[in-house]
Design an enzyme around this catalytic site. Structure first.
Site, PDB file in Angstrom:
ATOM      1  N   LYS A 127      -3.279  -5.767  -3.716  1.00 31.46           N
ATOM      2  CA  LYS A 127      -3.273  -5.654  -2.161  1.00 31.46           C
ATOM      3  C   LYS A 127      -3.092  -3.736  -2.251  1.00 31.46           C
ATOM      4  O   LYS A 127      -1.709  -3.534  -2.681  1.00 31.46           O
ATOM      5  CB  LYS A 127      -2.365  -6.161  -1.022  1.00 31.46           C
ATOM      6  CG  LYS A 127      -2.261  -5.548   0.152  1.00 31.46           C
ATOM      7  CD  LYS A 127      -1.568  -5.636   1.276  1.00 31.46           C
ATOM      8  CE  LYS A 127      -1.141  -5.645   2.669  1.00 31.46           C
ATOM      9  NZ  LYS A 127      -1.155  -6.542   3.714  1.00 31.46           N
ATOM     10  N   GLU A 181       6.474  -4.650  14.260  1.00 31.93           N
ATOM     11  CA  GLU A 181       6.615  -5.810  13.593  1.00 31.93           C
ATOM     12  C   GLU A 181       7.733  -5.887  13.708  1.00 31.93           C
ATOM     13  O   GLU A 181       8.651  -4.011  12.867  1.00 31.93           O
ATOM     14  CB  GLU A 181       5.227  -5.030  12.933  1.00 31.93           C
ATOM     15  CG  GLU A 181       6.552  -5.463  11.047  1.00 31.93           C
ATOM     16  CD  GLU A 181       4.793  -5.370  10.620  1.00 31.93           C
ATOM     17  OE1 GLU A 181       3.705  -5.774  10.539  1.00 31.93           O
ATOM     18  OE2 GLU A 181       5.779  -6.438   9.296  1.00 31.93           O
ATOM     19  N   GLU A 225      -4.587 -11.379   3.441  1.00 33.60           N
ATOM     20  CA  GLU A 225      -4.326  -9.955   3.682  1.00 33.60           C
ATOM     21  C   GLU A 225      -2.234 -10.022   3.971  1.00 33.60           C
ATOM     22  O   GLU A 225      -1.840  -9.433   4.092  1.00 33.60           O
ATOM     23  CB  GLU A 225      -4.280  -9.003   4.424  1.00 33.60           C
ATOM     24  CG  GLU A 225      -4.348  -7.509   4.794  1.00 33.60           C
ATOM     25  CD  GLU A 225      -5.250  -6.734   5.630  1.00 33.60           C
ATOM     26  OE1 GLU A 225      -6.837  -6.893   5.705  1.00 33.60           O
ATOM     27  OE2 GLU A 225      -4.734  -6.535   6.072  1.00 33.60           O
ATOM     28  N   GLU A 361     -10.340  -0.172  12.037  1.00 27.83           N
ATOM     29  CA  GLU A 361      -9.585  -1.064  12.556  1.00 27.83           C
ATOM     30  C   GLU A 361      -8.547   0.255  12.515  1.00 27.83           C
ATOM     31  O   GLU A 361      -7.732   0.153  13.532  1.00 27.83           O
ATOM     32  CB  GLU A 361      -8.898  -1.729  11.179  1.00 27.83           C
ATOM     33  CG  GLU A 361      -7.339  -2.961  11.071  1.00 27.83           C
ATOM     34  CD  GLU A 361      -7.365  -3.575  10.507  1.00 27.83           C
ATOM     35  OE1 GLU A 361      -8.205  -4.477   9.189  1.00 27.83           O
ATOM     36  OE2 GLU A 361      -5.643  -3.196   9.847  1.00 27.83           O
TER      37      GLU A 361
HETATM   38  C1  LIG Z   1       0.270  -0.117   8.631  1.00 31.62           C
HETATM   39  C2  LIG Z   1      -0.024  -0.238   9.983  1.00 31.62           C
HETATM   40  O1  LIG Z   1      -0.025  -1.711  10.897  1.00 31.62           O
HETATM   41  C3  LIG Z   1       0.883  -3.124   9.474  1.00 31.62           C
HETATM   42  C4  LIG Z   1       1.427  -3.967  10.743  1.00 31.62           C
HETATM   43  C5  LIG Z   1       0.397  -4.906  11.073  1.00 31.62           C
HETATM   44  C6  LIG Z   1      -1.478  -5.584  10.923  1.00 31.62           C
HETATM   45  C7  LIG Z   1      -1.311  -4.335   9.340  1.00 31.62           C
HETATM   46  C8  LIG Z   1      -2.604  -4.284   9.353  1.00 31.62           C
HETATM   47  O2  LIG Z   1      -3.917  -5.163   8.819  1.00 31.62           O
HETATM   48  O3  LIG Z   1      -3.647  -4.084   7.745  1.00 31.62           O
HETATM   49  C9  LIG Z   1      -0.880  -3.193   8.632  1.00 31.62           C
HETATM   50  O4  LIG Z   1       0.156  -4.187   8.241  1.00 31.62           O
HETATM   51  C10 LIG Z   1      -0.061   0.630  10.708  1.00 31.62           C
HETATM   52  O5  LIG Z   1       0.334   0.193  11.793  1.00 31.62           O
HETATM   53  O6  LIG Z   1      -0.576   1.732  10.226  1.00 31.62           O
END
Ligand SMILES: C=C(O[C@H]1C=CC=C(C(=O)O)[C@@H]1O)C(=O)O
Length: 386
Positions: A127, A181, A225, A361
């Site tokens: 990942k 987070e 993930e 995304e």
């Molecule tokens: C790296 C980011 O989000 C992280 C936190 C939540 C979900 C994430 C995702 O789904 O990829 C990322 O790991 C960002 O918002 O720049």
């Protein structure tokens, strides 16, 4: 932590702010800087700082960068502000004209994702989180109080504002954002971390919004993930805890714009002397912002992204003289310079990731921050939107 003082001044824009549904801290003034250094030395530097400055407050606030070897930026404030900070009523400053420059371009980002997927197939890593940035070039300084007030409209996110070290004489640099987070909270022997990974955009229509959340919860790609991020946090904390669990398992977490998969992890420290700074040095960067395995993803990241992340995907928070602390990941944020703001958003790439969907995304993750500037991703004013 040091008790709050009610007579501390309430600044128009606080020197440091962390304000969310579960944690809130506002400070005024900057008494002394902690000599900067890399994350593995933070616990030692903090201990010697508190030994040599017993006058208090026994508190250090600030930011640690994404790169655990790069210098952090923490300071001891003059005072803590007792009341929750909200923007002064007449802060003004609506949408300003800005030009948006994407770095890398959308095509550049999709190419980097495709390359990362090829490397995952070759077995280099499992990942990697790849980010892209938008530079908002304006003609006037940004109205910080107004931006913070707009960020505070999302009750689920934790709003932050932290000064960053200048890279050249006279530069005024700070990071502000609204993160979902929690990286780490330590209070006495209790520790909490709430890794998020796996995302979907939310929708105004209730049925469509619920369906997007349900699809995320059922998505194999997103669950894989997410699992890597949650497992790494559990593995990192396990040697320090005599109890460690994820009571609710993988669950949906939301902000105003996004659904995420989250696992709230709670533990009890085996040794009450294990400080927040010591635990941060073990945890950061988790696969929510870096990758898995950490070393292989870290080695690939700079060339794939093409820029230094600085404090984006680092963490913002505080530690105190008792070893407690609370740190959030620096996500959904902008680095503000005088007339420029640089926004960052990343997405976790695993086997099966689709470059166009990952770009979409990141666009969704930019929405909250772009809305505070009153524009869309191409720089059009949202006020004029049909
Ligand atoms: C790296 C980011 O989000 C992280 C936190 C939540 C979900 C994430 C995702 O789904 O990829 C990322 O790991 C960002 O918002 O720049």
């Amino acid at each position: 932590m040091t008790p709050l003082s009610d007579d501390a001044p309430r600044p128009p824009v606080p020197d440091f702010l962390l304000d969310g549904p579960r944690h809130s801290l506002t400070v005024a003034g900057r008494k002394r800087d902690l000599p900067s250094g890399a994350l593995p030395t933070l616990a030692e530097r903090a201990a010697s700082f508190f030994d040599s400055h017993p006058d208090g407050p026994r508190l250090l606030v600030g930011a640690i960068p994404y790169d655990r070897r790069a210098d952090d930026a923490l300071f001891q404030p003059d005072a803590l502000v007792a009341r929750r900070w909200t923007a002064p009523a007449a802060s003004g400053g609506g949408t300003r004209a800005v030009r948006v420059v994407a770095e890398p371009s959308g095509a550049g980002y999709r190419a980097a994702v495709a390359e990362a997927v090829r490397r995952i197939q070759r077995g280099e890593f499992d990942k990697i989180v790849l980010s892209r940035s938008l530079r908002l070039l304006g003609e006037q300084p940004h109205a910080e109080a107004e931006l913070l007030a707009r960020l505070q409209r999302d009750p689920e996110a934790t709003v932050f504002r932290v000064p960053l070290p200048a890279r050249r004489a006279g530069e005024r640099r700070r990071l502000l954002g609204a993160t979902p987070e929690l990286l780490l909270q330590r209070q006495g022997r209790q520790v909490v971390s709430h890794p998020l990974a796996g995302s979907a955009r939310r929708h105004a229509d209730t049925a469509r919004d619920r369906a997007a959340g349900a699809a995320l919860l059922a998505s194999d790609k997103d669950r894989r993930e997410h699992a890597m991020a949650a497992e790494m946090v559990l593995d990192a904390l396990a040697p320090y805890c005599d109890r460690l669990s994820a009571p609710q398992g993988m669950a949906l977490v939301s902000t105003a714009q996004m659904w995420h998969l989250g696992t709230r992890i709670e533990g009890r420290l085996r040794d009450p002397e294990s400080s927040c700074a010591e635990l941060l040095a073990v945890l950061h960067p988790t696969p929510a912002v870096g990758g898995m395995p950490r070393a292989a993803a870290e080695a690939a990241l700079p060339a794939l992204e093409g820029y230094d992340r600085g404090f984006y995907a680092g963490a913002v928070g505080w530690i105190d003289g008792a070893g407690d602390g609370c740190w959030y990941l620096a996500l959904r944020c902008a680095e503000l310079l005088d007339t420029e703001a640089r926004l960052y958003a990343g997405a976790g790439i695993v086997a099966g990731s689709d470059p166009a969907l990952e770009e979409a995304e990141t666009s969704a993750k930019f929405l909250a921050m772009l809305a505070t500037f009153g524009i869309d991703e191409s720089g059009r004013s949202l006020d004029n939107a049909a």
